[in-house]
Design an enzyme around this catalytic site. Structure first.
Site, PDB file in Angstrom:
ATOM      1  CG  LEU A  69      -9.243   3.254 -24.404  1.00 16.63           C
ATOM      2  CD1 LEU A  69     -10.248   3.160 -23.253  1.00 16.63           C
ATOM      3  CD2 LEU A  69      -9.155   1.922 -25.135  1.00 16.63           C
ATOM      4  CE  LYS A  99      -3.835  15.011 -19.767  1.00 18.63           C
ATOM      5  NZ  LYS A  99      -4.987  14.639 -18.926  1.00 18.63           N
ATOM      6  CG  ASP A 126      -8.591  16.007 -18.186  1.00 20.38           C
ATOM      7  OD1 ASP A 126      -9.161  15.282 -19.022  1.00 20.38           O
ATOM      8  OD2 ASP A 126      -7.348  16.080 -18.077  1.00 20.38           O
ATOM      9  CE1 TYR A 179      -8.145   6.606 -19.087  1.00 23.94           C
ATOM     10  CE2 TYR A 179      -8.378   4.510 -20.226  1.00 23.94           C
ATOM     11  CZ  TYR A 179      -7.756   5.725 -20.082  1.00 23.94           C
ATOM     12  OH  TYR A 179      -6.733   6.067 -20.921  1.00 23.94           O
TER      13      TYR A 179
HETATM   14  P1  NAP Z   1       0.235  13.921 -12.993  1.00 28.84           P
HETATM   15  O1  NAP Z   1       0.111  15.365 -13.380  1.00 28.84           O
HETATM   16  O2  NAP Z   1       1.500  13.206 -13.309  1.00 28.84           O
HETATM   17  O3  NAP Z   1      -0.030  13.827 -11.391  1.00 28.84           O
HETATM   18  C1  NAP Z   1       0.037  12.630 -10.736  1.00 28.84           C
HETATM   19  C2  NAP Z   1      -0.306  12.784  -9.244  1.00 28.84           C
HETATM   20  O4  NAP Z   1      -0.328  11.468  -8.695  1.00 28.84           O
HETATM   21  C3  NAP Z   1       0.680  13.581  -8.440  1.00 28.84           C
HETATM   22  O5  NAP Z   1       0.020  14.301  -7.444  1.00 28.84           O
HETATM   23  C4  NAP Z   1       1.567  12.498  -7.824  1.00 28.84           C
HETATM   24  O6  NAP Z   1       2.086  12.836  -6.570  1.00 28.84           O
HETATM   25  C5  NAP Z   1       0.581  11.405  -7.596  1.00 28.84           C
HETATM   26  N1  NAP Z   1       1.197  10.074  -7.600  1.00 28.84           N
HETATM   27  C6  NAP Z   1       1.881   9.474  -8.610  1.00 28.84           C
HETATM   28  N2  NAP Z   1       2.294   8.249  -8.254  1.00 28.84           N
HETATM   29  C7  NAP Z   1       1.870   8.070  -6.975  1.00 28.84           C
HETATM   30  C8  NAP Z   1       1.999   6.999  -6.045  1.00 28.84           C
HETATM   31  N3  NAP Z   1       2.632   5.868  -6.363  1.00 28.84           N
HETATM   32  N4  NAP Z   1       1.432   7.144  -4.832  1.00 28.84           N
HETATM   33  C9  NAP Z   1       0.786   8.283  -4.497  1.00 28.84           C
HETATM   34  N5  NAP Z   1       0.639   9.331  -5.332  1.00 28.84           N
HETATM   35  C10 NAP Z   1       1.176   9.224  -6.551  1.00 28.84           C
HETATM   36  O7  NAP Z   1      -0.921  13.062 -13.640  1.00 28.84           O
HETATM   37  P2  NAP Z   1      -2.372  13.550 -14.111  1.00 28.84           P
HETATM   38  O8  NAP Z   1      -2.311  13.990 -15.519  1.00 28.84           O
HETATM   39  O9  NAP Z   1      -2.905  14.474 -13.084  1.00 28.84           O
HETATM   40  O10 NAP Z   1      -3.172  12.168 -14.107  1.00 28.84           O
HETATM   41  C11 NAP Z   1      -3.458  11.466 -12.909  1.00 28.84           C
HETATM   42  C12 NAP Z   1      -4.298  10.231 -13.203  1.00 28.84           C
HETATM   43  O11 NAP Z   1      -5.577  10.607 -13.687  1.00 28.84           O
HETATM   44  C13 NAP Z   1      -3.722   9.284 -14.274  1.00 28.84           C
HETATM   45  O12 NAP Z   1      -3.942   7.965 -13.876  1.00 28.84           O
HETATM   46  C14 NAP Z   1      -4.534   9.559 -15.508  1.00 28.84           C
HETATM   47  O13 NAP Z   1      -4.637   8.434 -16.346  1.00 28.84           O
HETATM   48  C15 NAP Z   1      -5.882   9.880 -14.867  1.00 28.84           C
HETATM   49  N6  NAP Z   1      -6.687  10.732 -15.747  1.00 28.84           N
HETATM   50  C16 NAP Z   1      -7.864  10.201 -16.190  1.00 28.84           C
HETATM   51  C17 NAP Z   1      -8.660  10.958 -17.005  1.00 28.84           C
HETATM   52  C18 NAP Z   1      -9.956  10.382 -17.487  1.00 28.84           C
HETATM   53  O14 NAP Z   1     -10.515  10.951 -18.422  1.00 28.84           O
HETATM   54  N7  NAP Z   1     -10.487   9.350 -16.884  1.00 28.84           N
HETATM   55  C19 NAP Z   1      -8.275  12.252 -17.396  1.00 28.84           C
HETATM   56  C20 NAP Z   1      -7.063  12.755 -16.909  1.00 28.84           C
HETATM   57  C21 NAP Z   1      -6.272  11.973 -16.092  1.00 28.84           C
HETATM   58  P3  NAP Z   1       3.465  13.697  -6.392  1.00 28.84           P
HETATM   59  O15 NAP Z   1       3.077  15.133  -6.566  1.00 28.84           O
HETATM   60  O16 NAP Z   1       3.874  13.367  -5.012  1.00 28.84           O
HETATM   61  O17 NAP Z   1       4.412  13.203  -7.452  1.00 28.84           O
END
Ligand code: NAP
Length: 301
Positions: A23, A74, A110, A232
């Site tokens: 988006l 990232k 973020d 989101y």
């Molecule tokens: P990331 O670095 O890949 O981290 C993902 C985390 O989620 C890890 O702690 C992972 O656990 C856990 N996880 C993944 N799959 C899982 C599952 N099936 N069950 C339980 N835990 C699970 O990702 P990120 O960049 O931090 O982003 C995380 C989320 O935030 C995403 O959905 C992203 O779209 C969202 N986000 C939103 C915004 C916004 O502006 N709204 C901004 C940034 C991110 P493990 O360590 O055990 O693998």
């Protein structure tokens, strides 16, 4: 006004893979238009890290004001910057790069976006609260750093694997100041931690698929809590539906998405006082969401 590209147009964009559903171009270009900035924001899809390295080299020589970084780059972007802001180092992730005279300066917006959204959508104050942060990735790290700066009393990182959560605590080191930070495994044992928290945050991707369950059982939620989901789309997620049913205050991820983008524009624009119109960005993102998902899916992008 509309988009008018000419010889003085500056470039911005988002690098990631895949980007079919992003988006950000809609949000950013709408803001540039409203702010009368002669910038254009493009999707910059690169398939692997060697593509990311080439993109960084191109950004040094082309008239980029900067670019955003999204999944899965990232973390990798940290090492490719010439300089990284302390907040991004602690979070362990760069989501915004500012291009200055051929140099790449890394930031993470973020965490600020997360707190801005919570503050504008609820009467939330971070000082003195207890937080259950579900997830230990880059987004969780960024939110935790901001909550520490906001003087939260206690943060428990509830993760599927303890190792990643422990690494995050290690990285924070003595920067946790007065906040007590601990880890818990995402299983039945975390029920009390989540139930007693003032703020519960989903910082995992669980919820991004339409039929995803909530990352935690609904019985862990209660009224009086604020429950924030960084996901989101789709809105509301299963977590937020459960939270609303439990009487909690809910916050979706859209406000954070808009605010992290707005803070990135502030950095690139080198403006001490933000004039980036969040409402314009939110409307553009909402329009994109309502109009195009079916089309993307039909196209198989
Ligand atoms: P990331 O670095 O890949 O981290 C993902 C985390 O989620 C890890 O702690 C992972 O656990 C856990 N996880 C993944 N799959 C899982 C599952 N099936 N069950 C339980 N835990 C699970 O990702 P990120 O960049 O931090 O982003 C995380 C989320 O935030 C995403 O959905 C992203 O779209 C969202 N986000 C939103 C915004 C916004 O502006 N709204 C901004 C940034 C991110 P493990 O360590 O055990 O693998």
């Amino acid at each position: 006004v509309g988009l008018q590209i000419n010889g003085r147009t500056k470039l911005a964009g988002v690098v990631g893979w895949p980007l079919g559903h992003t988006l950000s171009p809609a949000m950013h270009n709408a803001a540039y238009d409203a702010m009368r900035l002669n910038w254009v924001y493009l999707p910059l899809p690169v398939k692997d890290e060697s593509g990311l390295i080439q993109l960084c080299e191109a950004a040094r020589v082309l008239p980029f004001v900067g670019f955003n970084v999204t999944m899965p780059y990232k973390q990798a972007m940290l090492a490719l910057c010439d300089e990284v802001a302390m907040l991004a180092k602690l979070a362990g992730a760069v989501n915004t790069v500012h291009c200055v005279d051929g140099r790449l300066i890394g930031y993470n917006t973020d965490g600020r976006g997360f707190l801005e959204a919570l503050g504008s959508e609820t009467d939330f104050v971070s000082e003195g609260i207890s937080v259950a942060m579900i997830g230990a990735g880059g987004a969780a790290g960024a939110a935790i750093v901001s909550l520490i700066l906001g003087k939260a009393a206690r943060i428990t990182i509830v993760n599927r694997t303890l190792g990643r959560a422990e690494k995050l605590i290690e990285r924070l080191g003595d920067r946790v100041h007065g906040t007590q930070v601990s880890v818990a495994l995402l299983d039945e044992g975390a029920a009390d931690v989540v139930r007693s928290a003032d703020l519960v945050v989903n910082a995992t991707p669980v919820g991004m698929s339409r039929d995803d369950p909530s990352p935690i059982p609904s019985s862990w939620l209660r009224s009086g809590q604020v429950v924030a989901d960084m996901v989101y789309r789709p809105e509301p997620t299963a977590l937020l539906l459960d939270a609303a049913a439990a009487g909690a205050t809910t916050v979706g991820g859209m406000g954070m998405l808009v605010a992290q983008g707005a803070v990135a524009i502030d950095i690139w624009n080198e403006s001490a006082q933000s004039r980036t119109p969040r409402d314009v960005m939110r409307a553009a993102a909402a329009e994109m969401l309502s109009g195009s998902i079916a089309t993307f899916e039909e196209l198989g992008i």
